[in-house]
Design an enzyme around this catalytic site. Sequence first.
Site, PDB file in Angstrom:
ATOM      1  CG  ASN A 156      10.134 -13.188 -15.040  1.00  0.00           C
ATOM      2  OD1 ASN A 156       9.949 -13.749 -16.129  1.00  0.00           O
ATOM      3  ND2 ASN A 156      11.295 -12.669 -14.688  1.00  0.00           N
ATOM      4  CG  HIS A 166       6.528 -21.298 -27.090  1.00  0.00           C
ATOM      5  ND1 HIS A 166       6.331 -20.044 -27.626  1.00  0.00           N
ATOM      6  CD2 HIS A 166       7.145 -21.081 -25.887  1.00  0.00           C
ATOM      7  CE1 HIS A 166       6.805 -19.115 -26.797  1.00  0.00           C
ATOM      8  NE2 HIS A 166       7.321 -19.729 -25.737  1.00  0.00           N
TER       9      HIS A 166
HETATM   10  C1  HEM Z   1      10.929 -15.859 -28.762  1.00  0.00           C
HETATM   11  C2  HEM Z   1      10.359 -15.139 -27.825  1.00  0.00           C
HETATM   12  C3  HEM Z   1       9.462 -15.714 -26.775  1.00  0.00           C
HETATM   13  C4  HEM Z   1       8.304 -15.169 -26.350  1.00  0.00           C
HETATM   14  C5  HEM Z   1       7.682 -13.861 -26.826  1.00  0.00           C
HETATM   15  C6  HEM Z   1       7.750 -16.051 -25.362  1.00  0.00           C
HETATM   16  C7  HEM Z   1       6.579 -15.815 -24.666  1.00  0.00           C
HETATM   17  C8  HEM Z   1       5.981 -16.717 -23.806  1.00  0.00           C
HETATM   18  C9  HEM Z   1       4.738 -16.501 -23.133  1.00  0.00           C
HETATM   19  C10 HEM Z   1       3.896 -15.230 -23.229  1.00  0.00           C
HETATM   20  C11 HEM Z   1       4.445 -17.606 -22.415  1.00  0.00           C
HETATM   21  C12 HEM Z   1       3.227 -17.840 -21.519  1.00  0.00           C
HETATM   22  C13 HEM Z   1       3.495 -17.263 -20.130  1.00  0.00           C
HETATM   23  C14 HEM Z   1       2.245 -17.203 -19.288  1.00  0.00           C
HETATM   24  O1  HEM Z   1       1.152 -17.265 -19.838  1.00  0.00           O
HETATM   25  O2  HEM Z   1       2.346 -17.075 -18.046  1.00  0.00           O
HETATM   26  C15 HEM Z   1       5.514 -18.537 -22.633  1.00  0.00           C
HETATM   27  C16 HEM Z   1       5.580 -19.790 -22.084  1.00  0.00           C
HETATM   28  C17 HEM Z   1       6.617 -20.668 -22.296  1.00  0.00           C
HETATM   29  N1  HEM Z   1       7.799 -20.390 -22.955  1.00  0.00           N
HETATM   30 FE1  HEM Z   1       8.170 -18.791 -24.117  1.00  0.00          FE
HETATM   31  N2  HEM Z   1       8.579 -17.123 -25.205  1.00  0.00           N
HETATM   32  C18 HEM Z   1       9.644 -16.955 -26.042  1.00  0.00           C
HETATM   33  C19 HEM Z   1      10.724 -17.794 -26.155  1.00  0.00           C
HETATM   34  C20 HEM Z   1      10.891 -18.958 -25.439  1.00  0.00           C
HETATM   35  C21 HEM Z   1      12.092 -19.745 -25.428  1.00  0.00           C
HETATM   36  C22 HEM Z   1      13.380 -19.378 -26.149  1.00  0.00           C
HETATM   37  C23 HEM Z   1      11.849 -20.827 -24.642  1.00  0.00           C
HETATM   38  C24 HEM Z   1      12.764 -21.965 -24.291  1.00  0.00           C
HETATM   39  C25 HEM Z   1      13.689 -22.441 -25.071  1.00  0.00           C
HETATM   40  C26 HEM Z   1      10.492 -20.715 -24.172  1.00  0.00           C
HETATM   41  C27 HEM Z   1       9.848 -21.641 -23.404  1.00  0.00           C
HETATM   42  C28 HEM Z   1       8.568 -21.498 -22.905  1.00  0.00           C
HETATM   43  C29 HEM Z   1       7.860 -22.576 -22.238  1.00  0.00           C
HETATM   44  C30 HEM Z   1       8.351 -23.983 -22.045  1.00  0.00           C
HETATM   45  C31 HEM Z   1       6.637 -22.030 -21.821  1.00  0.00           C
HETATM   46  C32 HEM Z   1       5.542 -22.744 -21.007  1.00  0.00           C
HETATM   47  C33 HEM Z   1       5.872 -22.594 -19.527  1.00  0.00           C
HETATM   48  C34 HEM Z   1       4.904 -23.280 -18.585  1.00  0.00           C
HETATM   49  O3  HEM Z   1       3.973 -23.954 -19.001  1.00  0.00           O
HETATM   50  O4  HEM Z   1       5.112 -23.125 -17.348  1.00  0.00           O
HETATM   51  N3  HEM Z   1       9.957 -19.558 -24.649  1.00  0.00           N
HETATM   52  N4  HEM Z   1       6.449 -17.970 -23.469  1.00  0.00           N
END
Ligand code: HEM
Length: 329
Positions: free
Chosen positions: A97, A196
């Site tokens: 976070n 994503h």
């Molecule tokens: C399944 C396992 C998941 C993993 C391992 C994961 C991992 C990540 C990572 C590493 C990032 C980038 C964070 C950064 O670079 O600061 C990210 C961004 C994001 N994740 Fe996931 N995520 C997962 C599931 C989800 C789920 C379930 C959702 C929503 C339903 C979600 C929504 C998002 C969104 C919308 C972003 C972009 C946020 C932004 O641009 O501020 N993710 N996630």
Amino acid sequence: MSCKLVIYLNLLLSLVGLVCMFPFREKQLEYNFYDGSCPNLGTIVRYGVWSAIRDDNRMAASLLRLHFHDCIVNGCDGSVLLDDTPYFTGEKNALPNRNSLRGYEVIDSIKEEVERQCPHTVSCADILALAASEAIDLVGGPSWPVALGRRDAVTTSKAAAEQQIPTPIEPLQNITAKFFAKGLGLNDVVVLSGGHTIGFAQCFTFKGRLFDFQGSGKPDPVLGNSLLSKLRTMCPNIDSSNSNLAPLDATSSLVFDNEYYRNLMSNTGLLESDQALIRDPRTSSMVYYYTINPMSFYNDFAASMVKLSNVGVLTGMRGQIRETCGSVN
Ligand code: HEM
Ligand SMILES: *[C@@H]1O[C@H](CO)[C@@H](O)[C@H](O)[C@H]1NC(C)=O
């Protein structure tokens, strides 16, 4: 004993039973929970989210992720919004976070307006759940109905967040186990990963794939040459590139659509955990299905979000209605 007496005794016993069970009864969330106490809630949240996205078009993605990180750690209880105190170190500074989650100030300012109109009534957890649904609706995705009545946690821990939030470099099996622990299934992993389709990731979250995939000293073999060189330009192999941003869905990073799945089919998914979905036959068939059935993806995404937004909620007398989202009352 007379019949009447038996009936009275029975009545008395069931009354005692009801009264005693009251504090322990699991209350259900309700769609009309605030209809009487805060009739403008929907409008306030919708305006707050709309103006936040107007000022920063990435905010829809950030609010969706904020809600996910709230729910996956001890349930949807607003715990992710708590600042550190002398008594606990909260989730904001947990590894997944810190310098990564965004949108706290959007929720805080919606909460301020809600407090002005309906003091001490609406939980931060409910505001966050509503905001995520509004945000996705506003960027072309499905909205889902948000049942209300969540209450806010009074404590939390950094360790819980570090244990429960999936990381992009752990195997699908580990990610799935973290979803299972919340009552979510393998299908929810595939469907919700579709989140994503919007938003951005910092280079450090996928850099291993570019230079040293799983300790091999080589890039991830599924990355094609043109994508590899593009990503290496964005994320050169120096620490100072760690926080550079790449779109999670390079085709349409601001629009909620099914391009995420099409990317996976063409091996252009960004995170290792994304691309892993087509290496397992149980999940690859779902990925393929969503590339050709965008409407099914929308419907299933909405259904999985409803499931996610119900995980571990505090209701009834548990938790509290925080006055400000960053601290317990
Ligand atoms: C399944 C396992 C998941 C993993 C391992 C994961 C991992 C990540 C990572 C590493 C990032 C980038 C964070 C950064 O670079 O600061 C990210 C961004 C994001 N994740 Fe996931 N995520 C997962 C599931 C989800 C789920 C379930 C959702 C929503 C339903 C979600 C929504 C998002 C969104 C919308 C972003 C972009 C946020 C932004 O641009 O501020 N993710 N996630
Ligand atoms: C995956 O989970 C197993 C069992 O809990 C654990 O031993 C292993 O370290 C985890 N792998 C990663 C990369 O986190």
